[in-house]
Design an enzyme around this catalytic site. Sequence first.
Site, short mmCIF file in Angstrom:
data_model
loop_
_atom_site.label_atom_id
_atom_site.label_comp_id
_atom_site.label_asym_id
_atom_site.label_seq_id
_atom_site.Cartn_x
_atom_site.Cartn_y
_atom_site.Cartn_z
CB VAL A 132 -1.09 0.14 1.17
CG1 VAL A 132 -2.19 -1.19 1.12
CG2 VAL A 132 -0.27 0.02 2.44
CB SER A 136 14.54 4.70 1.23
OG SER A 136 14.40 5.16 2.33
CB ALA A 138 9.95 -0.46 5.61
CG ASP A 290 8.19 12.11 10.09
OD1 ASP A 290 8.11 13.00 9.32
OD2 ASP A 290 8.25 10.99 9.39
N1 LIG Z 1 -1.53 0.73 11.12
C1 LIG Z 1 -1.71 1.26 9.62
N2 LIG Z 1 -3.03 1.38 9.36
C2 LIG Z 1 -3.26 1.80 8.18
N3 LIG Z 1 -2.51 2.19 7.29
C3 LIG Z 1 -1.22 2.20 7.56
C4 LIG Z 1 -0.62 1.75 8.90
N4 LIG Z 1 0.63 1.77 9.03
C5 LIG Z 1 0.97 2.24 7.78
N5 LIG Z 1 0.06 2.42 6.90
C6 LIG Z 1 -0.14 3.00 5.50
O1 LIG Z 1 1.25 2.94 5.03
C7 LIG Z 1 1.97 4.09 4.91
C8 LIG Z 1 3.38 4.12 5.06
O2 LIG Z 1 3.47 3.56 6.45
P1 LIG Z 1 4.58 4.48 7.32
O3 LIG Z 1 4.71 3.76 8.56
O4 LIG Z 1 4.47 5.97 7.19
O5 LIG Z 1 6.09 4.27 6.47
P2 LIG Z 1 7.36 5.08 6.02
O6 LIG Z 1 8.10 5.18 7.44
O7 LIG Z 1 7.88 4.33 4.79
O8 LIG Z 1 6.55 6.56 5.96
C9 LIG Z 1 1.19 5.20 5.71
O9 LIG Z 1 1.10 6.54 5.00
C10 LIG Z 1 -0.33 4.57 5.61
O10 LIG Z 1 -1.08 4.65 4.45
#
Ligand SMILES: Nc1ncnc2c1ncn2[C@@H]1O[C@H](COP(=O)(O)OP(=O)(O)O)[C@@H](O)[C@H]1O
Length: 509
Positions: A132, A136, A138, A290
């Site tokens: 989804v 870089s 994960a 963040d």
């Molecule tokens: N617990 C969650 N529930 C729903 N969507 C999630 C969740 N964790 C991550 N996502 C989705 O995945 C995207 C990337 O996750 P994130 O933890 O922000 O990763 P990164 O560190 O790569 O930015 C988020 O912007 C969101 O859309």
Amino acid sequence: MRGPHNIWRLARTGATFERTGAMGAVLEAMEAPRAIRIAARVLGWPLKWFGLRGDPSMPPVPRALQALGPAYIKFGQILSTRPDVVGPEMALELQVLQDKLPPFPTTDARRVVAEELGQPLEAVFSDFSEPVAAASIAQVHRATLKESGRDVAVKILRPGIDRAFRKDVDAFHLMATLIETLSPSSRRLRPRDVIDHFEGVVLQELDLRIEASAAGEFFANTEADEGFVVPKVEWGMSSRRMMVLGWADGLPLSDLDAINAAGHDKVGLARTALQMFLRHALRDGYFHADMHQGNLKVAPNGDLVALDFGIMGRLDEYTRRVYAEILMGFIRKDYRRVAEVHFEAGYVPADRDVAEFAQALRSVGEPIFGMEASKISMGRLLAFLFEVTERFGMETRTELILLQRTMVVVEGVGRSLDPDLNIWAAARPVVEEYIARNIGPQAVARDLWRTALVLSRFGPRLPQLAEAALIAQAHPERPKRENRWPERVLLGGGGLALGLAAALIWAAF
Ligand SMILES: Nc1ncnc2c1ncn2[C@@H]1O[C@H](COP(=O)(O)OP(=O)(O)O)[C@@H](O)[C@H]1O
Ligand SMILES: [Mg+2]
């Protein structure tokens, strides 16, 4: 991993910097001696066609870093939080770096999951989606737990990312050493310290257990915060390469059209975002650092959901008290008080002049408060404040810069939802509540109580220590021990504790 590949990386980095036009800006920032500048340009110029071209629409330095790949992008992002190192303009310029990459194949993700679980993916998940989101380090998949039918988010490290980053970091170390050797004037910027800092931050991100524990701590702190949700960590399924969180339904805060269509209370959400950030920073000393739109969602019931716990900030209790007083001083426009707090805390050396400092603070505060309420930014105020305090001899601390930077981001999120958001009006109750609880009589009583608890651990040893002290006094001819502080502290503390107990009993009746 020393070796010739580092030389190659170095050459490619130099060539890319030359080709994108970033070399000049970097040499300038390092205040490199003329001879080195000329040498770099003369040697660099013919090499520049080996460099990467990058995206010509970007400013030179971010363009070079973006072209050189994930470790360089991360490096730039981290430098954007260090205006103390790269200067405020470059810090701002580096904020355009976006950490987005094409996803890696789902088959690879499934393999990692099976390896981490130690059993086939199908044994645990009844459903596992395509990625989804991908960055870089994960990427995230949505999955359904077989046993409970609950949906979860599965964040998985990119295969091989460890090695790739370590190689680049090695080359960074070599570059820093070279730069410090060739250009002693650059030592002011502490290149080697900067790389050490970078390595520390990145190594943490390469272990998802660190993010999982951040999510867990943040969840526990905020469980009772109404209107604010942190997904729960599935510890049993989380490991170094994989983190499993409860799936948070909702709309990303960046999708304003969808939020409008759903009829969410945007004014309320803007307030919640700002107030929660401040509450977590002040009350818990642990805040999400963040908080951009991509890491926030609105749940169907209107709650604000926070995601992505890779960057968190911490403030110790003392700093929080000092900053709450400083903010309150600004809210009341009591510049003298703001100045005094800095002196009392020892942030500004005692030989500076309070009145002059207060005057400088007024010059920071008044133009900002003269603006329309909906334009005032607390983050900008803090940035100006740090400039002034630096002029008066206070060292700016990274955790405060992180706080200030996040404040600017949160204000941006808030204003995107409610253009009329009055930051001060929203912040005031949170700061006041904190001050009522933490500065004043209640806080004094609590501090004394804690002191008494610490001292009470020495209780069993008190008679012995008192006796030793008395004997020493009765026989001054005996050799004295050098360190007599334990007795002094205990006797003083014992007295204090007795006084406290008496005061508490008195208060109780
Ligand atoms: N617990 C969650 N529930 C729903 N969507 C999630 C969740 N964790 C991550 N996502 C989705 O995945 C995207 C990337 O996750 P994130 O933890 O922000 O990763 P990164 O560190 O790569 O930015 C988020 O912007 C969101 O859309
Ligand atoms: Mg994110």
